[in-house]
Design a protein around this motif. Structure first.
Motif, PDB file in Angstrom:
ATOM      1  N   TYR A   1       0.704  -1.226   0.174  1.00 13.57           N
ATOM      2  CA  TYR A   1      -0.321   0.169  -0.079  1.00 13.57           C
ATOM      3  C   TYR A   1       0.894   1.346   0.030  1.00 13.57           C
ATOM      4  O   TYR A   1       0.698   2.167  -0.916  1.00 13.57           O
ATOM      5  N   ILE A   2       1.929   1.248   0.834  1.00 16.35           N
ATOM      6  CA  ILE A   2       2.980   2.573   0.914  1.00 16.35           C
ATOM      7  C   ILE A   2       3.406   2.769  -0.363  1.00 16.35           C
ATOM      8  O   ILE A   2       3.425   3.711  -0.722  1.00 16.35           O
ATOM      9  N   SER A   3       3.990   1.661  -1.071  1.00 16.10           N
ATOM     10  CA  SER A   3       4.751   1.759  -2.133  1.00 16.10           C
ATOM     11  C   SER A   3       3.850   2.383  -3.356  1.00 16.10           C
ATOM     12  O   SER A   3       4.252   2.796  -4.427  1.00 16.10           O
ATOM     13  N   LEU A   4       2.691   2.121  -3.304  1.00 21.80           N
ATOM     14  CA  LEU A   4       1.610   2.575  -4.470  1.00 21.80           C
ATOM     15  C   LEU A   4       1.198   3.999  -4.108  1.00 21.80           C
ATOM     16  O   LEU A   4       0.100   4.469  -4.901  1.00 21.80           O
ATOM     17  N   HIS A   5       1.483   4.713  -2.905  1.00 23.09           N
ATOM     18  CA  HIS A   5       0.888   5.776  -2.468  1.00 23.09           C
ATOM     19  C   HIS A   5       1.916   6.812  -2.429  1.00 23.09           C
ATOM     20  O   HIS A   5       3.055   6.305  -2.030  1.00 23.09           O
ATOM     21  N   ARG A   6       1.769   8.090  -2.146  1.00 21.52           N
ATOM     22  CA  ARG A   6       2.778   9.033  -1.814  1.00 21.52           C
ATOM     23  C   ARG A   6       2.588   9.117  -0.348  1.00 21.52           C
ATOM     24  O   ARG A   6       1.682   9.973   0.063  1.00 21.52           O
ATOM     25  N   TRP A   7       3.148   8.415   0.346  1.00 25.42           N
ATOM     26  CA  TRP A   7       2.836   7.921   1.691  1.00 25.42           C
ATOM     27  C   TRP A   7       3.519   8.847   2.778  1.00 25.42           C
ATOM     28  O   TRP A   7       4.634   9.016   2.617  1.00 25.42           O
ATOM     29  N   ASP A   8       2.976   9.799   3.626  1.00 27.34           N
ATOM     30  CA  ASP A   8       3.558  10.183   4.679  1.00 27.34           C
ATOM     31  C   ASP A   8       2.321  10.378   5.741  1.00 27.34           C
ATOM     32  O   ASP A   8       1.287  11.169   5.479  1.00 27.34           O
ATOM     33  N   LEU A   9       2.834  10.012   6.886  1.00 31.72           N
ATOM     34  CA  LEU A   9       1.665   9.948   7.928  1.00 31.72           C
ATOM     35  C   LEU A   9       1.049  11.285   8.517  1.00 31.72           C
ATOM     36  O   LEU A   9       0.091  11.454   8.918  1.00 31.72           O
ATOM     37  N   LEU A  10       2.175  12.200   8.110  1.00 34.88           N
ATOM     38  CA  LEU A  10       1.596  13.625   8.552  1.00 34.88           C
ATOM     39  C   LEU A  10       0.693  14.335   7.428  1.00 34.88           C
ATOM     40  O   LEU A  10       0.116  15.230   7.862  1.00 34.88           O
ATOM     41  N   ASN A  11       0.631  13.684   6.265  1.00 36.72           N
ATOM     42  CA  ASN A  11      -0.450  14.194   5.356  1.00 36.72           C
ATOM     43  C   ASN A  11      -1.728  13.605   5.588  1.00 36.72           C
ATOM     44  O   ASN A  11      -1.929  12.570   6.045  1.00 36.72           O
ATOM     45  N   ASN A  12      -2.747  14.308   5.436  1.00 40.08           N
ATOM     46  CA  ASN A  12      -4.118  14.006   5.713  1.00 40.08           C
ATOM     47  C   ASN A  12      -4.507  12.996   4.597  1.00 40.08           C
ATOM     48  O   ASN A  12      -5.190  12.178   4.593  1.00 40.08           O
TER      49      ASN A  12
ATOM     50  N   PHE B   1      -2.744   8.511  -4.049  1.00 40.12           N
ATOM     51  CA  PHE B   1      -2.564   7.179  -4.820  1.00 40.12           C
ATOM     52  C   PHE B   1      -1.727   7.581  -5.926  1.00 40.12           C
ATOM     53  O   PHE B   1      -1.839   8.298  -7.038  1.00 40.12           O
ATOM     54  N   VAL B   2      -0.414   6.796  -6.208  1.00 35.81           N
ATOM     55  CA  VAL B   2       0.420   7.259  -7.163  1.00 35.81           C
ATOM     56  C   VAL B   2       0.671   5.955  -8.254  1.00 35.81           C
ATOM     57  O   VAL B   2       1.259   6.134  -9.172  1.00 35.81           O
ATOM     58  N   GLY B   3       0.180   4.899  -7.976  1.00 32.76           N
ATOM     59  CA  GLY B   3      -0.036   3.743  -8.766  1.00 32.76           C
ATOM     60  C   GLY B   3       1.579   3.197  -8.702  1.00 32.76           C
ATOM     61  O   GLY B   3       2.220   3.257  -7.619  1.00 32.76           O
ATOM     62  N   THR B   4       1.916   3.057  -9.979  1.00 32.82           N
ATOM     63  CA  THR B   4       3.348   2.238  -9.911  1.00 32.82           C
ATOM     64  C   THR B   4       4.489   3.315 -10.004  1.00 32.82           C
ATOM     65  O   THR B   4       5.659   2.912 -10.575  1.00 32.82           O
ATOM     66  N   GLU B   5       4.273   4.511  -9.780  1.00 30.29           N
ATOM     67  CA  GLU B   5       5.063   5.638 -10.092  1.00 30.29           C
ATOM     68  C   GLU B   5       6.556   5.158  -9.443  1.00 30.29           C
ATOM     69  O   GLU B   5       7.710   5.238 -10.010  1.00 30.29           O
ATOM     70  N   PHE B   6       6.712   4.790  -8.071  1.00 33.03           N
ATOM     71  CA  PHE B   6       7.801   4.535  -7.554  1.00 33.03           C
ATOM     72  C   PHE B   6       8.599   3.270  -8.020  1.00 33.03           C
ATOM     73  O   PHE B   6       9.918   3.179  -8.153  1.00 33.03           O
TER      74      PHE B   6
END
Lengths: 313, 431
Positions: free
Chosen positions: A47-58, A62-67
């Motif tokens: 899930y983390i790898s498919l999102h621009r994940w930062d706990l501090l962001n509300n 979702f960025v899909g396979t960007e990374f």
């Protein structure tokens, strides 16, 4: 009489218990831990790898396979450093695994014989393994220091040659890492080999000796084939451990000079925690993990064949 | 009966207000080493002198805090006060983990930022607002061997300040085995007995280059917070340091920090720029050494040295957070930053955070006071949220330039290009 007495035994095994919870209850403790600490983290990592994940962001965009795509798109730092550090790690594995297996086998062959001080030497070779990686790393960094290292001092004493800049020359910087790793971990493999050697029936050697086989021939035709299963185990575990190279290069060279000894795990850590790019690091972790799976499977298939043929002999 | 009831209810009321007034604060910090008992003594002193506030300190390694803080803030369970270091603070501010300290709040708490060393207080500023109060500070300094300096005819009480003085001192101090120094004909740089100055390849070594760039009017980042350590000022400043190795032969090539530390300890190096944290070590070795501010090797625009610092901050809290807690937290922060407490804190090896403390008679004969005249020129790596993305490539660029693997301009250009690619990606996190 008998047929009427034992209808239950004629039923297929387990039928009586169909629907019973009991076996699942036995499985539950392990299953719970397995889901909590393996399945769930893997799923959450994906899930983390498919999102621009930062706990501090509300919102976790979702960025899909960007990374994942970054890793295969030339020009991105991720592309450049991931593959470069993966190559570094592969290089380390290619160099260290044969050495570690050969050295362990050689030491085991020597210490298997009833030589004087055998237990002492076994302990000597096994002992470094109990050190933490930081202690081991600092030790070998000092040993190979460009100016104050023992290795250069010994060279100077014996040949008067000018010091070699081990730690700041690309290529040479691998020497302390590889040598240190062998010193550090060879004892474990040696112990495995020793155990396996003591399992080889002595009668085989006696028979071979009667037939006039030399020591070398005995090793070549008895010891080595009989050790194939343990060699498979040693090669696979050592290769996996080598691919996880982290602490040694971190402490001895800090990945330098100019990233030439940086391992892929070290780079993933840097991307995640120094650059705060957790999602990108998670994606790299998945790609690297997948590679390890494929590699292990391939190695297993390849060597399982050897084991089988060795056992058939 | 009536009287009894009345006094009873009065007593209850008093007890009630007393407990209502007693504010309990959680305080998370990373002082887990020998500095821990000093911090714990300060917390105890605060609790003893502030009956209405109870601070409960919790020490844990810095790295753990950096990893946990986002989760704690996101779940509304952040500690009331958290200490954050200079290289992390702007990142946390930009991600919204901290709350600004407003001017009225600081005034009420008695916090006057003008009393602190300017750049130190600004370390925790972002976009015109303050987010933290400095309580601990370390800096890059230059240790020098007084005996060696005297031996080559330099005044050990007048350490170099300018680039010219520095180069001259380094050259006089660099002596080959036949006794010739780097300014003399027939000097053999391959066979040295003593070196002028220590430079080396790791991140600590790179901090000399950082100082040089600032001294020459350069900066790590530009107005848009992109990496910019390849400006002409930066190239010229770093080139001077690399020339010390490659052209003047007064610093060792391929050196490691450990080797230089050993060489300085053994009296083989005249000048050893490094963190002030080595002070203890040299003092316990009974060396005859001095400490001075980093000379202006990079240029003559300004004095500058790298410094690290720790700041008291207030994390973002849920909407239901009590105003009394925030007031109490500010009172605690202001108290902790006061000269008396800061003076006590310097026992851990920290530098004073403010002139009032630096002027304390305790430091009059201390070696470290050799840098106190320029403590207002210590600059942290701060002010941009991606310190890792900038400093990582910078350290690598310094390494490549120092080791002679790349020409200075190329090393710095490559570093900036790499940093900016990383920043471009990091920016997307802050939308």
């Amino acid at each position: 009489m008998t047929t009427t007495q034992a209808p239950a035994t004629h039923a297929p095994p387990g039928t009586r218990r169909r629907g019973s919870l009991e076996p699942y209850l036995y499985l539950l403790p392990h299953a719970a831990l397995f889901f909590m600490f393996t399945v769930y983290p893997i799923g959450y990592g994906l899930y983390i790898s498919l999102h621009r994940w930062d706990l501090l962001n509300n919102t976790q965009t979702f960025v899909g396979t960007e990374f994942f795509r970054n890793l295969f798109t030339s020009g991105t730092p991720q592309f450049e450093f991931f593959w470069r550090t993966l190559w570094n790690t592969t290089f380390f594995t290619l160099v260290s695994v044969p050495l570690l297996v050969a050295a362990a086998l050689g030491l085991a062959a020597l210490l298997h014989r009833p030589i004087f001080g055998r237990t002492f030497f076994r302990a000597v070779f096994f002992m470094p393994g109990i050190l933490t990686v930081s202690v081991m790393g600092i030790l070998w960094r000092w040993m190979f220091d460009n100016q104050i290292g023992l290795v250069n001092a010994a060279r100077d004493l014996m040949t008067g040659a000018p010091p070699i800049a081990w730690l700041s020359t690309e290529g040479l910087a691998w020497v302390p890492i590889v040598v240190g790793t062998i010193w550090w971990t060879v004892g474990f493999n040696m112990t495995l080999y020793l155990a396996a050697m003591s399992n080889i029936p002595h009668s085989l050697y006696e028979a071979a000796a009667l037939d006039g086989a030399t020591g070398t021939q005995q090793f070549r035709f008895i010891t080595w084939p009989m050790l194939t299963p343990i060699t498979l185990f040693v090669v696979i575990t050592t290769a996996l451990a080598s691919f996880q190279l982290f602490g040694q290069s971190l402490v001895i060279t800090n990945g330098g000079p100019t990233r030439s000894t940086q391992s892929v795990i070290q780079y993933i850590t840097e991307e995640g925690f120094t650059n705060s790019q957790i999602s990108s690091a998670a994606a790299m972790g998945f790609v690297f993990g997948l590679m390890m799976l494929v590699l292990t499977a391939a190695q297993f298939r390849l060597m399982a064949r050897d084991v089988q043929s060795a056992e058939e002999k | 009966m009536n009287r009894l009831a009345r006094s009873l209810s009065l007593a209850l009321l008093l007890a009630g207000t007393a407990t209502a007034q007693k504010v309990s604060l959680t305080y998370l910090h990373g002082f887990t080493g020998p500095d821990r008992p000093v911090m714990e003594a300060l917390i105890k002193k605060f609790n003893d002198t502030h009956p209405n506030i109870e601070v409960r300190g919790q020490a844990q390694p810095w790295g753990t805090t950096w990893q946990q803080l986002p989760a704690l803030v996101a779940s509304g369970r952040a500690p009331d006060v958290v200490v954050i270091n200079e290289d992390q603070i702007t990142g946390f501010i930009a991600r919204g983990a901290l709350t600004p300290l407003t001017a009225p709040e600081m005034k009420t708490a008695g916090l006057d930022k003008n009393k602190f060393f300017g750049p130190l207080f600004k370390t925790a500023d972002y976009k015109g607002q303050s987010y933290g109060v400095p309580i601990s500070s370390v800096a890059y300094v230059m240790f020098y061997n007084k005996d060696l300096m005297r031996k080559v005819g330099l005044d050990p009480n007048k350490p170099p300040r300018t680039r010219a003085e520095f180069l001259r001192a380094a050259q006089l101090c660099t002596v080959d085995k036949s006794g010739k120094n780097a300014t003399q004909a027939g000097f053999d740089p391959k066979n040295l007995d003593t070196w002028g100055v220590s430079l080396y390849n790791n991140w600590v070594g790179a901090r000399a280059a950082y100082a040089a760039i600032l001294q020459n009017g350069g900066a790590m980042t530009d107005r848009n917070q992109n990496a910019a350590f390849n400006s002409p000022q930066a190239v010229s400043a770093v080139q001077f340091l690399v020339d010390l190795v490659q052209k003047h032969g007064v610093a060792r090539p391929n050196a490691t920090e450990e080797a230089e530390l050993a060489a300085f300890s053994q009296g083989k190096v005249c000048m050893f720029p490094s963190g002030q944290w080595y002070l203890d070590r040299f003092e316990s070795q009974k060396m005859n050494f001095g400490v001075t501010f980093m000379p202006r090797v990079g240029g003559s625009v300004r004095d500058a040295a790298w410094g690290g610092s720790s700041h008291l901050t207030l994390p973002r809290q849920p909407a239901s957070y009590s105003a009394a807690k925030r007031r109490a937290a500010l009172e605690f922060m202001a108290w902790m930053a006061q000269p008396e407490q800061n003076l006590a804190w310097t026992a851990t090896g920290s530098l004073p955070t403010q002139a009032a403390v630096a002027g304390n008679p305790r430091f009059e004969t201390a070696a470290i006071s050799g840098i106190f005249d320029r403590l207002n020129n210590v600059y942290a790596t701060s002010g941009f949220p991606w310190v890792g993305q900038v400093m990582g490539p910078f350290d690598a660029a310094w390494e490549a330039a120092y080791l002679g693997k790349k020409p200075v301009a190329k090393a710095l250009n490559d570093g900036v290009a790499e940093a900016n690619k990383q920043i471009e990606q990091a920016r997307k996190n802050f939308r």
